[in-house]
Design a protein around this motif. Structure first.
Motif, PDB file in Angstrom:
ATOM      1  N   THR A   1     -51.125 -42.923   2.989  1.00  0.00           N
ATOM      2  CA  THR A   1     -52.032 -43.697   2.136  1.00  0.00           C
ATOM      3  C   THR A   1     -51.771 -45.182   2.344  1.00  0.00           C
ATOM      4  OG1 THR A   1     -50.508 -43.740   0.262  1.00  0.00           O
ATOM      5  CG2 THR A   1     -52.093 -41.922   0.333  1.00  0.00           C
ATOM      6  N   ALA A   2     -52.759 -45.984   2.014  1.00  0.00           N
ATOM      7  CA  ALA A   2     -52.607 -47.439   2.046  1.00  0.00           C
ATOM      8  C   ALA A   2     -53.570 -48.033   1.034  1.00  0.00           C
ATOM      9  CB  ALA A   2     -52.899 -47.987   3.442  1.00  0.00           C
ATOM     10  N   LEU A   3     -53.135 -49.083   0.383  1.00  0.00           N
ATOM     11  CA  LEU A   3     -53.953 -49.766  -0.611  1.00  0.00           C
ATOM     12  C   LEU A   3     -53.710 -51.263  -0.477  1.00  0.00           C
ATOM     13  CD1 LEU A   3     -55.879 -49.362  -3.015  1.00  0.00           C
ATOM     14  CD2 LEU A   3     -53.865 -49.265  -4.496  1.00  0.00           C
ATOM     15  N   HIS A   4     -54.796 -52.040  -0.482  1.00  0.00           N
ATOM     16  CA  HIS A   4     -54.705 -53.489  -0.302  1.00  0.00           C
ATOM     17  C   HIS A   4     -55.637 -54.207  -1.276  1.00  0.00           C
ATOM     18  CE1 HIS A   4     -52.511 -53.001   3.477  1.00  0.00           C
ATOM     19  NE2 HIS A   4     -53.357 -52.036   3.764  1.00  0.00           N
TER      20      HIS A   4
ATOM     21  N   VAL B 197     -60.226 -40.395   3.886  1.00  0.00           N
ATOM     22  CA  VAL B 197     -61.133 -40.995   2.908  1.00  0.00           C
ATOM     23  C   VAL B 197     -60.781 -42.472   2.787  1.00  0.00           C
ATOM     24  CG1 VAL B 197     -61.519 -38.849   1.646  1.00  0.00           C
ATOM     25  CG2 VAL B 197     -59.678 -40.353   0.935  1.00  0.00           C
ATOM     26  N   GLU B 198     -61.803 -43.302   2.576  1.00  0.00           N
ATOM     27  CA  GLU B 198     -61.552 -44.736   2.485  1.00  0.00           C
ATOM     28  C   GLU B 198     -62.614 -45.391   1.615  1.00  0.00           C
ATOM     29  OE1 GLU B 198     -61.779 -46.486   6.364  1.00  0.00           O
ATOM     30  OE2 GLU B 198     -63.811 -45.773   6.692  1.00  0.00           O
ATOM     31  N   GLY B 199     -62.185 -46.443   0.914  1.00  0.00           N
ATOM     32  CA  GLY B 199     -63.113 -47.133   0.034  1.00  0.00           C
ATOM     33  C   GLY B 199     -62.811 -48.611  -0.056  1.00  0.00           C
ATOM     34  N   VAL B 200     -63.809 -49.336  -0.518  1.00  0.00           N
ATOM     35  CA  VAL B 200     -63.688 -50.782  -0.694  1.00  0.00           C
ATOM     36  C   VAL B 200     -64.415 -51.143  -1.976  1.00  0.00           C
ATOM     37  CG1 VAL B 200     -65.746 -51.280   0.714  1.00  0.00           C
ATOM     38  CG2 VAL B 200     -63.974 -53.031   0.463  1.00  0.00           C
TER      39      VAL B 200
ATOM     40  N   ALA C 239     -51.958 -44.452  11.949  1.00  0.00           N
ATOM     41  CA  ALA C 239     -50.702 -44.857  12.596  1.00  0.00           C
ATOM     42  C   ALA C 239     -49.496 -44.397  11.778  1.00  0.00           C
ATOM     43  CB  ALA C 239     -50.677 -46.366  12.790  1.00  0.00           C
ATOM     44  N   THR C 240     -49.577 -44.548  10.452  1.00  0.00           N
ATOM     45  CA  THR C 240     -48.482 -44.104   9.581  1.00  0.00           C
ATOM     46  C   THR C 240     -48.246 -42.603   9.727  1.00  0.00           C
ATOM     47  OG1 THR C 240     -48.916 -45.879   7.998  1.00  0.00           O
ATOM     48  CG2 THR C 240     -47.687 -43.965   7.177  1.00  0.00           C
ATOM     49  N   ALA C 241     -49.321 -41.842   9.870  1.00  0.00           N
ATOM     50  CA  ALA C 241     -49.222 -40.387  10.010  1.00  0.00           C
ATOM     51  C   ALA C 241     -48.909 -39.959  11.447  1.00  0.00           C
ATOM     52  CB  ALA C 241     -50.517 -39.724   9.539  1.00  0.00           C
ATOM     53  N   GLY C 242     -48.956 -40.908  12.380  1.00  0.00           N
ATOM     54  CA  GLY C 242     -48.647 -40.600  13.771  1.00  0.00           C
ATOM     55  C   GLY C 242     -49.759 -39.890  14.517  1.00  0.00           C
ATOM     56  N   ILE C 243     -51.012 -40.154  14.128  1.00  0.00           N
ATOM     57  CA  ILE C 243     -52.158 -39.561  14.832  1.00  0.00           C
ATOM     58  C   ILE C 243     -53.155 -40.664  15.177  1.00  0.00           C
ATOM     59  CG2 ILE C 243     -51.872 -37.362  13.602  1.00  0.00           C
ATOM     60  CD1 ILE C 243     -54.496 -38.061  12.078  1.00  0.00           C
ATOM     61  N   SER C 244     -54.078 -40.347  16.056  1.00  0.00           N
ATOM     62  CA  SER C 244     -55.154 -41.286  16.374  1.00  0.00           C
ATOM     63  C   SER C 244     -56.371 -40.944  15.515  1.00  0.00           C
ATOM     64  CB  SER C 244     -55.523 -41.186  17.852  1.00  0.00           C
ATOM     65  OG  SER C 244     -56.187 -39.964  18.113  1.00  0.00           O
ATOM     66  N   ALA C 245     -57.277 -41.891  15.408  1.00  0.00           N
ATOM     67  CA  ALA C 245     -58.511 -41.648  14.642  1.00  0.00           C
ATOM     68  C   ALA C 245     -59.302 -40.496  15.258  1.00  0.00           C
ATOM     69  CB  ALA C 245     -59.353 -42.914  14.580  1.00  0.00           C
ATOM     70  N   ALA C 246     -59.181 -40.297  16.556  1.00  0.00           N
ATOM     71  CA  ALA C 246     -59.893 -39.204  17.231  1.00  0.00           C
ATOM     72  C   ALA C 246     -59.397 -37.833  16.771  1.00  0.00           C
ATOM     73  CB  ALA C 246     -59.740 -39.336  18.739  1.00  0.00           C
ATOM     74  N   GLU C 247     -58.176 -37.770  16.225  1.00  0.00           N
ATOM     75  CA  GLU C 247     -57.618 -36.502  15.759  1.00  0.00           C
ATOM     76  C   GLU C 247     -58.051 -36.152  14.329  1.00  0.00           C
ATOM     77  OE1 GLU C 247     -53.343 -35.797  17.109  1.00  0.00           O
ATOM     78  OE2 GLU C 247     -53.617 -37.967  17.435  1.00  0.00           O
ATOM     79  N   VAL C 248     -58.731 -37.058  13.673  1.00  0.00           N
ATOM     80  CA  VAL C 248     -59.227 -36.805  12.319  1.00  0.00           C
ATOM     81  C   VAL C 248     -60.426 -35.872  12.421  1.00  0.00           C
ATOM     82  CG1 VAL C 248     -60.346 -37.875  10.326  1.00  0.00           C
ATOM     83  CG2 VAL C 248     -58.400 -39.005  11.420  1.00  0.00           C
ATOM     84  N   ASP C 249     -60.430 -34.817  11.615  1.00  0.00           N
ATOM     85  CA  ASP C 249     -61.547 -33.881  11.637  1.00  0.00           C
ATOM     86  C   ASP C 249     -62.764 -34.440  10.905  1.00  0.00           C
ATOM     87  OD1 ASP C 249     -60.352 -31.517  13.016  1.00  0.00           O
ATOM     88  OD2 ASP C 249     -58.969 -31.619  11.325  1.00  0.00           O
TER      89      ASP C 249
ATOM     90  N   ALA D  28     -56.759 -42.804   2.358  1.00  0.00           N
ATOM     91  CA  ALA D  28     -55.801 -41.700   2.298  1.00  0.00           C
ATOM     92  C   ALA D  28     -56.165 -40.722   3.397  1.00  0.00           C
ATOM     93  CB  ALA D  28     -55.845 -41.013   0.940  1.00  0.00           C
ATOM     94  N   LEU D  29     -55.142 -40.230   4.066  1.00  0.00           N
ATOM     95  CA  LEU D  29     -55.310 -39.215   5.093  1.00  0.00           C
ATOM     96  C   LEU D  29     -54.595 -37.974   4.588  1.00  0.00           C
ATOM     97  CD1 LEU D  29     -56.144 -38.334   7.997  1.00  0.00           C
ATOM     98  CD2 LEU D  29     -53.946 -39.272   8.763  1.00  0.00           C
ATOM     99  N   PHE D  30     -55.321 -36.857   4.556  1.00  0.00           N
ATOM    100  CA  PHE D  30     -54.695 -35.631   4.054  1.00  0.00           C
ATOM    101  C   PHE D  30     -55.168 -34.430   4.847  1.00  0.00           C
ATOM    102  CE2 PHE D  30     -58.509 -36.360   1.525  1.00  0.00           C
ATOM    103  CZ  PHE D  30     -59.129 -35.108   1.498  1.00  0.00           C
ATOM    104  N   GLU D  31     -54.367 -33.381   4.767  1.00  0.00           N
ATOM    105  CA  GLU D  31     -54.756 -32.102   5.350  1.00  0.00           C
ATOM    106  C   GLU D  31     -55.279 -31.256   4.215  1.00  0.00           C
ATOM    107  OE1 GLU D  31     -52.659 -28.435   7.670  1.00  0.00           O
ATOM    108  OE2 GLU D  31     -52.184 -30.483   8.352  1.00  0.00           O
ATOM    109  N   PHE D  32     -56.517 -30.797   4.370  1.00  0.00           N
ATOM    110  CA  PHE D  32     -57.174 -30.039   3.302  1.00  0.00           C
ATOM    111  C   PHE D  32     -56.613 -28.644   3.201  1.00  0.00           C
ATOM    112  CE2 PHE D  32     -60.605 -27.470   1.505  1.00  0.00           C
ATOM    113  CZ  PHE D  32     -60.855 -28.185   0.351  1.00  0.00           C
TER     114      PHE D  32
END
Length: 169
Positions: free
Chosen positions: A28-31, A153-156, A81-91, A165-169
């Motif tokens: 997760t990340a929040l700014h 998931v991401e929001g602004v 990057a924190t999770a050690g995956i690339s964006a291409a690996e996101v389902d 947040a990146l999660f495994e469902f």
């Protein structure tokens, strides 16, 4: 006001989490950057139950677009990057459903296939923070999101704050 009222829908949503043997939340990340308040804000205030000042949402649409696309792509890359995956690996990518142009530009900047981006703004409108759980629910109910899928998931939001947040469902 008339310049922004047509941009927003009404909705609510939540995601219920439970403890499990396998971790589901991968990163997760929040700014926040208060110096950007001028491009999207409500300048009025509530004082003793009364509205003082301008009660309407004010937005510089072009500045919000540029800022949102940049920070949404950056925060998505950060959690990957924190999770050690690339964006291409996101389902599945479920961005804040602000508008289709921001959604498409963010996906393109990340290099995520258009087919892997959940879009519900066309029938829910921009329901602000509720747009993410509403889109998630829709994609789970219609079978696109399955157990084991990696979902980002991401929001602004105004003021300006953003996160992912990146999660495994």
């Amino acid at each position: 006001d008339r310049g922004t009222c047509v941009l927003f829908g009404d909705g609510a949503g939540a995601v219920v989490l439970e403890a499990a043997e396998q971790p589901g939340i991968l990163a997760t990340a929040l700014h926040a950057d208060g110096s950007q308040f001028g491009i999207l804000n409500v300048p009025g205030q509530i004082c003793n139950g009364q509205v003082t000042g301008d009660p309407f949402l004010r937005m510089d649409g072009q500045a919000v677009f540029k800022f949102a696309v940049r920070v949404l792509a950056d925060v998505a890359e950060e959690v990957c990057a924190t999770a050690g995956i690339s964006a291409a690996e996101v389902d599945w990518l479920i961005p804040h459903q602000a508008n289709i142009r921001i959604i498409e530009a963010t996906g393109k900047r990340l290099g995520v296939d258009r087919d892997k981006v959940i879009v519900s703004v066309d029938h829910h409108g921009n329901t602000s923070a509720a747009s993410i759980p509403l889109a998630l629910d829709e994609a789970v109910r219609d079978g696109r999101i399955q157990r084991g899928h990696k979902v980002l998931v991401e929001g602004v939001g105004g003021g300006f704050a953003w996160g992912a947040a990146l999660f495994e469902f």
